[in-house]
Design a protein around this motif. Sequence first.
Motif, PDB file in Angstrom:
ATOM      1  N   ALA A 245       0.840  -1.200   0.000  1.00 40.87           N
ATOM      2  CA  ALA A 245       0.000   0.000   0.000  1.00 40.87           C
ATOM      3  C   ALA A 245       0.876   1.252   0.000  1.00 40.87           C
ATOM      4  CB  ALA A 245      -0.900  -0.004   1.224  1.00 40.87           C
ATOM      5  N   PRO A 246       0.443   2.289  -0.696  1.00 40.99           N
ATOM      6  CA  PRO A 246       1.224   3.528  -0.704  1.00 40.99           C
ATOM      7  C   PRO A 246       1.121   4.255   0.638  1.00 40.99           C
ATOM      8  CG  PRO A 246      -0.824   3.816  -1.917  1.00 40.99           C
ATOM      9  CD  PRO A 246      -0.737   2.365  -1.549  1.00 40.99           C
ATOM     10  N   ALA A 247       1.974   5.229   0.823  1.00 36.13           N
ATOM     11  CA  ALA A 247       1.951   6.017   2.057  1.00 36.13           C
ATOM     12  C   ALA A 247       0.642   6.804   2.124  1.00 36.13           C
ATOM     13  CB  ALA A 247       3.143   6.966   2.079  1.00 36.13           C
ATOM     14  N   GLY A 248       0.193   7.079   3.326  1.00 37.20           N
ATOM     15  CA  GLY A 248      -1.039   7.833   3.506  1.00 37.20           C
ATOM     16  C   GLY A 248      -2.216   6.968   3.895  1.00 37.20           C
ATOM     17  N   TYR A 249      -2.021   5.642   3.940  1.00 39.13           N
ATOM     18  CA  TYR A 249      -3.059   4.714   4.368  1.00 39.13           C
ATOM     19  C   TYR A 249      -2.588   3.966   5.608  1.00 39.13           C
ATOM     20  CZ  TYR A 249      -5.300   5.270  -0.194  1.00 39.13           C
ATOM     21  OH  TYR A 249      -5.905   5.767  -1.306  1.00 39.13           O
ATOM     22  N   ALA A 250      -3.542   3.572   6.452  1.00 33.34           N
ATOM     23  CA  ALA A 250      -3.192   2.807   7.651  1.00 33.34           C
ATOM     24  C   ALA A 250      -4.384   1.956   8.070  1.00 33.34           C
ATOM     25  CB  ALA A 250      -2.797   3.736   8.793  1.00 33.34           C
ATOM     26  N   THR A 251      -4.101   0.825   8.713  1.00 30.61           N
ATOM     27  CA  THR A 251      -5.149  -0.015   9.271  1.00 30.61           C
ATOM     28  C   THR A 251      -5.613   0.577  10.597  1.00 30.61           C
ATOM     29  OG1 THR A 251      -3.579  -1.404  10.459  1.00 30.61           O
ATOM     30  CG2 THR A 251      -4.153  -2.088   8.216  1.00 30.61           C
ATOM     31  N   ARG A 252      -6.670   0.020  11.165  1.00 28.59           N
ATOM     32  CA  ARG A 252      -7.160   0.495  12.468  1.00 28.59           C
ATOM     33  C   ARG A 252      -6.085   0.355  13.541  1.00 28.59           C
ATOM     34  NH1 ARG A 252     -12.480   1.388  13.739  1.00 28.59           N
ATOM     35  NH2 ARG A 252     -13.958   1.051  12.071  1.00 28.59           N
TER      36      ARG A 252
ATOM     37  N   GLY B 195      -2.325   7.052  17.969  1.00 28.45           N
ATOM     38  CA  GLY B 195      -3.251   7.849  18.760  1.00 28.45           C
ATOM     39  C   GLY B 195      -4.405   8.405  17.954  1.00 28.45           C
ATOM     40  N   LEU B 196      -4.761   7.737  16.851  1.00 34.02           N
ATOM     41  CA  LEU B 196      -5.829   8.197  15.968  1.00 34.02           C
ATOM     42  C   LEU B 196      -6.922   7.141  15.863  1.00 34.02           C
ATOM     43  CD1 LEU B 196      -3.572   9.521  13.063  1.00 34.02           C
ATOM     44  CD2 LEU B 196      -4.699  10.890  14.814  1.00 34.02           C
ATOM     45  N   CYS B 197      -8.059   7.543  15.285  1.00 38.30           N
ATOM     46  CA  CYS B 197      -9.140   6.612  14.974  1.00 38.30           C
ATOM     47  C   CYS B 197      -9.693   7.003  13.608  1.00 38.30           C
ATOM     48  CB  CYS B 197     -10.225   6.654  16.041  1.00 38.30           C
ATOM     49  SG  CYS B 197     -11.156   8.179  16.089  1.00 38.30           S
ATOM     50  N   PRO B 198     -10.433   6.122  12.923  1.00 37.36           N
ATOM     51  CA  PRO B 198     -10.940   6.452  11.597  1.00 37.36           C
ATOM     52  C   PRO B 198     -11.854   7.678  11.589  1.00 37.36           C
ATOM     53  CG  PRO B 198     -11.073   4.107  11.940  1.00 37.36           C
ATOM     54  CD  PRO B 198     -10.673   4.712  13.255  1.00 37.36           C
TER      55      PRO B 198
ATOM     56  N   ALA C 166      -8.158 -10.181   4.019  1.00 37.01           N
ATOM     57  CA  ALA C 166      -8.177  -8.763   3.679  1.00 37.01           C
ATOM     58  C   ALA C 166      -8.032  -7.921   4.935  1.00 37.01           C
ATOM     59  CB  ALA C 166      -9.471  -8.402   2.963  1.00 37.01           C
ATOM     60  N   ALA C 167      -7.397  -6.778   4.801  1.00 39.79           N
ATOM     61  CA  ALA C 167      -7.287  -5.785   5.864  1.00 39.79           C
ATOM     62  C   ALA C 167      -7.687  -4.445   5.259  1.00 39.79           C
ATOM     63  CB  ALA C 167      -5.864  -5.726   6.410  1.00 39.79           C
ATOM     64  N   TYR C 168      -8.568  -3.751   5.936  1.00 29.44           N
ATOM     65  CA  TYR C 168      -9.064  -2.485   5.407  1.00 29.44           C
ATOM     66  C   TYR C 168      -8.159  -1.336   5.808  1.00 29.44           C
ATOM     67  CZ  TYR C 168     -13.133  -5.318   4.501  1.00 29.44           C
ATOM     68  OH  TYR C 168     -13.960  -6.300   4.064  1.00 29.44           O
ATOM     69  N   LEU C 169      -8.031  -0.379   4.898  1.00 31.15           N
ATOM     70  CA  LEU C 169      -7.160   0.771   5.101  1.00 31.15           C
ATOM     71  C   LEU C 169      -7.981   2.052   5.146  1.00 31.15           C
ATOM     72  CD1 LEU C 169      -4.413  -0.159   2.499  1.00 31.15           C
ATOM     73  CD2 LEU C 169      -4.309  -0.464   4.964  1.00 31.15           C
ATOM     74  N   TYR C 170      -7.526   2.979   5.972  1.00 33.67           N
ATOM     75  CA  TYR C 170      -8.161   4.284   6.112  1.00 33.67           C
ATOM     76  C   TYR C 170      -7.145   5.365   5.797  1.00 33.67           C
ATOM     77  CZ  TYR C 170     -11.587   1.465   8.532  1.00 33.67           C
ATOM     78  OH  TYR C 170     -12.508   0.512   8.835  1.00 33.67           O
ATOM     79  N   ARG C 171      -7.618   6.523   5.371  1.00 35.79           N
ATOM     80  CA  ARG C 171      -6.728   7.623   5.024  1.00 35.79           C
ATOM     81  C   ARG C 171      -6.237   8.312   6.288  1.00 35.79           C
ATOM     82  NH1 ARG C 171      -9.600  11.109   0.551  1.00 35.79           N
ATOM     83  NH2 ARG C 171      -8.121  12.563   1.464  1.00 35.79           N
TER      84      ARG C 171
END
Length: 117
Positions: free
Chosen positions: A26-33, A40-43, A62-67
């Motif tokens: 995955a490119p930079a700028g995405y992260a899993t939960r 220290g963040l949440c979706p 599968a693992a979902y990614l958030y911005r």
Amino acid sequence: MARIRAAFHDPDGDRYGIPTYWWRGAPAGYATRRQLRERGLCPGGQPVAAQIMWRGVGGVRAAYLYRLDLARPKRTATPAVRAALAKAMRARRTCSTCSTVRPYCIPRSLGCCIECA
């Protein structure tokens, strides 16, 4: 590109409906939960932005990614919530027979502390 990686490479979302990448692709700028939680963040109510797919033990996983730019800081518990949790934990450690507060949670199977049982 290996065949397995090519099977899960869909950055436009034509094949799987959302942008899909292979394991660690995955490119930079995405992260899993979990990665968001470590920072220290949440979706924060945002929809799933992309996914990572790989072949695992039970088949395709599968693992979902958030911005990251739309993620919000995690909420912290208020003092009232912390006090309520402390009170609940104290109730779980208090024996119903001898009314002693123990350093462990009273087993529900016994209904009282180990010394009284």
